[in-house]
Design a protein around this motif. Structure first.
Motif, short mmCIF file in Angstrom:
data_model
loop_
_atom_site.label_atom_id
_atom_site.label_comp_id
_atom_site.label_asym_id
_atom_site.label_seq_id
_atom_site.Cartn_x
_atom_site.Cartn_y
_atom_site.Cartn_z
N CYS A 91 -33.92 21.90 -4.34
CA CYS A 91 -35.31 21.58 -4.01
C CYS A 91 -35.84 22.56 -2.97
O CYS A 91 -35.07 23.10 -2.16
CB CYS A 91 -35.40 20.18 -3.40
N GLY A 92 -37.14 22.74 -2.95
CA GLY A 92 -37.82 23.53 -1.92
C GLY A 92 -37.25 24.94 -1.80
O GLY A 92 -37.02 25.64 -2.80
N THR A 93 -37.00 25.32 -0.56
CA THR A 93 -36.49 26.66 -0.30
C THR A 93 -35.20 26.94 -1.06
O THR A 93 -35.00 28.03 -1.61
CB THR A 93 -36.28 26.80 1.22
N SER A 112 -27.91 23.32 -1.57
CA SER A 112 -28.63 22.53 -0.57
C SER A 112 -28.13 22.88 0.82
O SER A 112 -26.94 23.04 1.04
CB SER A 112 -28.38 21.04 -0.84
N GLN A 113 -29.04 23.00 1.76
CA GLN A 113 -28.64 23.18 3.15
C GLN A 113 -27.98 21.91 3.65
O GLN A 113 -26.85 21.92 4.10
CB GLN A 113 -29.87 23.53 4.01
N SER A 114 -28.72 20.80 3.55
CA SER A 114 -28.26 19.55 4.17
C SER A 114 -27.17 18.85 3.37
O SER A 114 -26.34 18.14 3.93
CB SER A 114 -29.43 18.58 4.31
N THR A 171 -30.20 15.91 0.27
CA THR A 171 -31.51 15.78 -0.37
C THR A 171 -31.39 14.82 -1.56
O THR A 171 -30.59 15.05 -2.48
CB THR A 171 -32.00 17.18 -0.83
N LEU A 215 -37.82 24.08 9.06
CA LEU A 215 -37.90 25.14 8.05
C LEU A 215 -36.53 25.77 7.81
O LEU A 215 -35.81 26.07 8.76
CB LEU A 215 -38.85 26.25 8.51
N SER A 216 -36.23 25.97 6.56
CA SER A 216 -34.96 26.60 6.25
C SER A 216 -35.13 28.12 6.30
O SER A 216 -36.01 28.68 5.65
CB SER A 216 -34.52 26.16 4.86
N LYS A 249 -42.95 29.34 3.39
CA LYS A 249 -42.72 29.46 4.84
C LYS A 249 -44.05 29.44 5.58
O LYS A 249 -44.21 28.75 6.57
CB LYS A 249 -41.99 30.77 5.19
N GLU A 295 -45.96 25.89 5.27
CA GLU A 295 -45.38 24.68 5.87
C GLU A 295 -45.40 24.73 7.40
O GLU A 295 -45.40 23.69 8.04
CB GLU A 295 -43.99 24.36 5.32
O1 M6R Z 1 -31.36 20.44 2.59
P1 M6R Z 1 -31.89 21.07 1.33
O2 M6R Z 1 -31.62 22.51 1.25
O3 M6R Z 1 -31.47 20.33 0.09
O4 M6R Z 1 -33.47 20.89 1.45
C1 M6R Z 1 -34.32 21.26 0.41
C2 M6R Z 1 -35.76 21.29 0.85
O5 M6R Z 1 -36.18 20.03 1.27
C3 M6R Z 1 -36.00 22.29 1.99
O6 M6R Z 1 -35.58 23.57 1.65
C4 M6R Z 1 -37.49 22.31 2.36
O7 M6R Z 1 -38.24 22.86 1.32
C5 M6R Z 1 -37.74 23.03 3.68
N1 M6R Z 1 -38.90 22.48 4.30
C6 M6R Z 1 -37.95 24.49 3.51
O8 M6R Z 1 -38.23 25.17 4.68
#
Ligand code: M6R
Length: 588
Positions: free
Chosen positions: A292-294, A339-341, A344, A391-392, A471, A474
């Protein structure tokens, strides 16, 4: 969304919860509150607004006792008001709790609890009243909490206290919850930064875990069968310093600058593991990148890289849309989640879809111990350290670096991939230097009062254009749209008027075509900002980046991260906590 933290031990609790909430603010920051239990009484302070503002109004650290919990909110059910801020209590004022998640059957349950007085519009308050109801039936605090949680449809991480008890109940289903393990003290929380100042030892809870915590230690039960279970303690490999801003004004800038190191760490993976994953990719019949997203723009970049380097077609699907692709999945399909986290909700739901069809799930994740790391067949960690800014930035470039490595490994050229990425070190260092930041601040001055901007790129630079637009919008709230260079003329070019900024990403392989597209915009009065290795007479502003072929998506995005940061500051926006956003999107 939302961050929760509790504490049982011997220290004064309120300052610990307060500092934990500050660290969790990235998960939501529209309201906050703390509750403690002391001498058979529940003491609560809560309000809407950011934690520091609430604290300056009512001194959140001034609450008695050594047992407590707190919450920082990202509103889902009910507006941003004091009443809807957590903690919530039952009618009798015996139970107090905080919750992160969504109770899907809350309207139904609320009808069943029609004799209860509700103070808020939240789904969370239901839990307190359900426990009260169970206690009226003669159940003690622990049994009543178990029964109440079993009635909930949806997901939760919750911490519960009773004014007549010295224990905290912690439970999770679908939302993250870890326990920091100190010496005769425990810190159940949504994420490790909340307690990293006190301990690096953690227990990762799993779905359906129900924990009874006092200062002698935790007892774990499964809500599935009621049996006592065991959970291991692990040690995290990063320290409190990494979760602090240090000399920087904002985490966003700190994390952008850290990319010199994080990209190198990401590629410092065992070659055997990378080759193993590459074999999975080669053997799969149908591959999906899901994020998702970034992270989804990292995946899109990855699909271009795989096409170019490994001659492999990869489908890129957003986590929330993935269920619609279920019919294409088989037990030979490989699903790679990024995914970063690792928390999600839409990305995690995609794992369930893949599992239903027997597909293999690999993941690329930053947060060790997160739900995605535990639910995948294999996991590559990006090793970027904590990314605190909403922000990622550094996680994005690390994800791209890993995808590039995988593409090279799939093509049987892993060492060549490693070499390309190692060469990035000096470029990234220069791109984050003070002089570059000043140059981008000057550009920020020109852009800060604009209402609309556009970004364009072709090939590998197309997902970069999309990520740059994300970027900018947001964090600065300037409407910015990214397009494939060839697409603007199919409609959106109608929006270009005198002075409309358009950021043009130039790479050697797309130069002629993208410059033509830039000309089309310039002819209609657009203000052209070129990002590339060579200046061009049509550029009104030029951002020099090295031409690095396959790693261009990394070198070209870094100035955009810095630009977004500068524009945010110039417009008076908080770069670490943009409005309406939360770091981990744990709702669907
Ligand atoms: O933790 P994740 O990488 O799964 O998160 C995905 C998106 O929610 C995240 O990248 C979001 O788009 C950020 N606001 C980007 O800066």
């Amino acid at each position: 969304m939302c961050g929760i933290i509790g504490y049982v031990g011997e220290r004064e609790v309120a300052p610990i919860i307060f500092s934990g909430l500050k660290k969790l603010e990235y998960r939501g920051y529209d309201s906050a509150g703390i509750a403690t239990v002391h001498n058979g009484k529940i003491c609560i302070k809560k309000d809407s607004g950011k934690i520091d503002d609430i604290h300056s109004r009512m001194n959140l650290k001034n609450l008695p006792g050594c047992l407590g919990l707190g919450h920082t909110r990202w509103a889902t059910h009910g507006g941003v008001t004091r009443e809807n801020a957590h903690p919530h209590t039952d009618c009798s004022g015996e139970i107090v709790l905080v919750h992160n998640g969504i109770i899907e059957n809350f309207q139904e349950l609320r009808k069943l609890l029609k004799n209860h007085d509700f103070e808020s519009e939240t789904d969370t308050e239901i839990i307190a009243h359900l426990i009260e109801e169970e206690m009226k039936r003669g159940n003690d605090f622990v049994e009543a909490s178990k029964s109440a949680l079993k009635k909930i449809v949806g997901h939760y991480a919750t911490l519960i206290m009773s004014k007549n008890d010295k224990r905290i109940i912690a439970a999770r289903r679908g939302s993250p919850l870890v326990i920091g393990v100190g010496d005769k003290e425990y810190f159940p929380a949504s994420d490790i930064p909340a307690f990293i100042d006190y301990t690096k030892n953690v227990i990762y809870l799993q779905d359906h875990d129900f924990v009874v915590l006092d200062k002698k230690g935790p007892k774990f039960f499964s809500l599935l069968n009621g049996k006592e279970i065991k959970r291991e303690v692990s040690t995290v490999d990063w320290d409190a310093e990494q979760a602090r801003k240090g000399e920087f004004d904002h985490f966003m800038l700190k994390e952008i600058i850290e990319q010199t190191e994080t990209i190198q760490k990401a590629i410092n993976q065992s070659s055997d593991v990378i080759k193993e994953v590459a074999e999975d990719i080669k053997n799969a019949k149908g591959i999906f990148f899901v994020a998702c997203g970034t992270a989804s723009y990292a995946c899109m970049t990855g699909s271009y890289v795989f096409s170019k380097i490994a001659k492999k077609h990869i489908n890129v699907v957003s986590g929330s849309e993935f269920p619609h692709f279920e019919h294409f999945l088989t037990d030979r399909t490989l699903v790679i989640e990024v995914s970063q986290s690792g928390e999600t909700a839409d990305t995690l739901d995609a794992v369930k879809v893949a599992r239903r069809k027997g597909s293999k799930v690999l993941s690329i994740v930053n947060v060790m111990g997160s739900s995605l790391t535990r639910n995948s067949d294999k996991c590559l960690l990006t090793q970027s350290g904590p990314e605190i800014c909403v922000l990622s930035t550094k996680a994005y470039t690390a994800q791209i670096a890993l995808l590039i490595l995988l593409a090279y490994a799939t093509a049987g050229k892993l060492e060549e991939g490693k070499k390309q990425l190692k060469e990035l070190y000096n470029s990234v260092y220069d791109l984050t230097a003070l002089s570059t930041r000043e140059h981008l601040k000057k550009l920020g001055e020109k852009l800060k009062n604009k209402d609309h901007m556009f970004t364009i790129g072709r090939g590998l630079m197309y997902p970069t254009a999309l990520e740059a637009a994300l970027k900018l919008k947001e964090v600065s709230y300037i409407h910015t749209e990214g397009f494939a260079g060839g697409d603007l003329k199919h409609g959106t070019i109608a929006l270009i008027e005198g002075g409309t900024p358009c950021i043009v990403f130039v790479s050697k392989d797309t130069e002629n075509d993208i410059i033509s597209n830039a000309m089309e915009i310039k002819s209609r009065g657009g203000y052209i900002i070129g990002v590339g290795s060579e200046n061009n007479e049509i550029f009104d502003y030029f951002i020099k980046v090295p031409e690095s072929d396959i790693t261009n998506p990394i070198t070209h995005i870094i100035p955009m991260q810095i630009l977004a940061y500068q524009v945010a500051l110039l417009r008076g926006c908080d770069p670490d906590k943009p409005r309406n956003l939360a770091k981990s999107v744990t709702v669907r």
